[in-house]
Design a protein around this motif. Structure first.
Motif, short mmCIF file in Angstrom:
data_model
loop_
_atom_site.label_atom_id
_atom_site.label_comp_id
_atom_site.label_asym_id
_atom_site.label_seq_id
_atom_site.Cartn_x
_atom_site.Cartn_y
_atom_site.Cartn_z
N ASN A 125 5.17 9.38 1.03
CA ASN A 125 3.64 8.02 0.34
C ASN A 125 4.27 8.04 -0.83
OD1 ASN A 125 3.80 7.03 3.11
ND2 ASN A 125 1.74 7.23 3.30
N ASP A 175 -4.32 -0.60 -3.48
CA ASP A 175 -3.03 -0.48 -3.16
C ASP A 175 -2.06 0.52 -2.52
OD1 ASP A 175 -3.46 1.11 -5.17
OD2 ASP A 175 -1.77 1.27 -6.11
N VAL A 176 -2.38 1.40 -2.12
CA VAL A 176 -1.13 2.48 -1.67
C VAL A 176 -1.86 2.25 0.24
CG1 VAL A 176 -1.70 4.64 -0.86
CG2 VAL A 176 -2.17 4.37 -3.33
N HIS A 179 -0.15 -0.48 0.49
CA HIS A 179 1.43 -0.82 0.43
C HIS A 179 1.82 0.31 2.19
CE1 HIS A 179 6.08 0.84 -0.16
NE2 HIS A 179 5.19 2.24 0.10
N ILE A 180 1.22 1.65 1.91
CA ILE A 180 1.62 2.07 3.72
C ILE A 180 1.40 1.05 5.11
CG2 ILE A 180 1.75 3.72 2.63
CD1 ILE A 180 -1.83 4.37 3.31
N SER A 182 1.62 -2.00 5.44
CA SER A 182 3.22 -3.33 5.38
C SER A 182 4.34 -3.10 5.19
CB SER A 182 2.60 -3.37 3.71
OG SER A 182 3.72 -2.79 2.76
N LEU A 183 4.18 -0.92 5.19
CA LEU A 183 4.73 -0.24 5.84
C LEU A 183 5.25 -0.49 7.97
CD1 LEU A 183 5.68 2.50 3.73
CD2 LEU A 183 7.00 0.55 3.83
#
Length: 224
Positions: A125, A175-176, A179-180, A182-183
């Motif tokens: 990540n 934000d992290v 992002h993860i 959204s995966l």
């Protein structure tokens, strides 16, 4: 009655796992830095682990759930102390628990070890280089130990969750976390109870021909 020890057992995935194992009639000893645990212990303290093993006696199941995320920063912003601290908890602590309890399991001819890795250990990540590297190490550790113990009756497997709703992720940068999340093809985070169900299965007699394996619980994120 079988006995289990769950590190990081005072909250999050560890607490959910402890509750799930107890529902199967398993005696569970939780280990954590929190004073709500059955045994208050720093898993980076090798002598404390040895004293714990002497004090509580035989254990059939070890769940290595304790872990820290480490810093949410770019690789070049990390420092060596941050790397050492995160590896001490996530890797060396896991190794310490395994070393303490595997011999007794081998002697009795039955044991289950479940190590908590992460999808971060497979994919890596961004801005979590230290955490990702520690979880990759847990995966390799699990595979190695699984091969070493393959004929002993002691089975060693790992789980690799994607984002799960736990207190540990409360400290992950938004934000992290976005992002993860959204995966994940299912477009949601996992629940602790969902992970606990997989762990309980891996800690049971129902699994007999799998060792050194990594079980994804990722809402479809895993690609290998």
């Amino acid at each position: 009655m079988r006995r289990a020890i769950v590190t990081g057992g005072a909250s999050g995935l560890g607490a959910a796992t402890a509750a799930r194992l107890r529902s199967e009639g398993i005696e569970v000893i939780t280990v954590d830095l929190s004073d709500t645990a059955d045994e208050v212990l720093d898993i980076t303290d090798e002598s404390a682990i040895a004293a714990l093993a002497d004090r509580i006696g035989p254990v059939d199941i070890v769940i290595n759930s304790a872990g820290i995320v480490g810093p949410n920063v770019s690789l070049v912003e990390t420092d060596s102390d941050q790397w050492r601290r995160t590896f001490e908890v996530n890797v060396v602590g896991t190794v310490g628990m395994m070393r303490a309890f595997i011999p007794g399991m081998v002697e009795r001819g039955w044991g289950r070890i479940v190590n908590f890795a992460s999808m971060a250990g497979k994919d890596g990540n961004p801005n979590l280089s230290i955490y990702s590297a520690t979880k990759a190490a847990v995966i390799a550790l699990t595979k190695s130990a699984g091969k070493e113990l393959a004929t002993t009756g002691v089975i060693v497997n790992a789980i690799a969750p994607a984002v799960i709703a736990t207190p540990m992720n409360d400290s992950t940068a938004p934000d992290v976390l976005a992002h993860i999340t959204s995966l994940i093809p299912m477009k949601r985070v996992g629940e602790a109870s969902e992970v606990a169900e997989l762990v309980a299965w891996l800690a049971s007699d129902k699994v007999s021909f799998s060792t050194g394996a990594v079980y994804d619980i990722s809402g479809g994120r895993a690609t290998y």
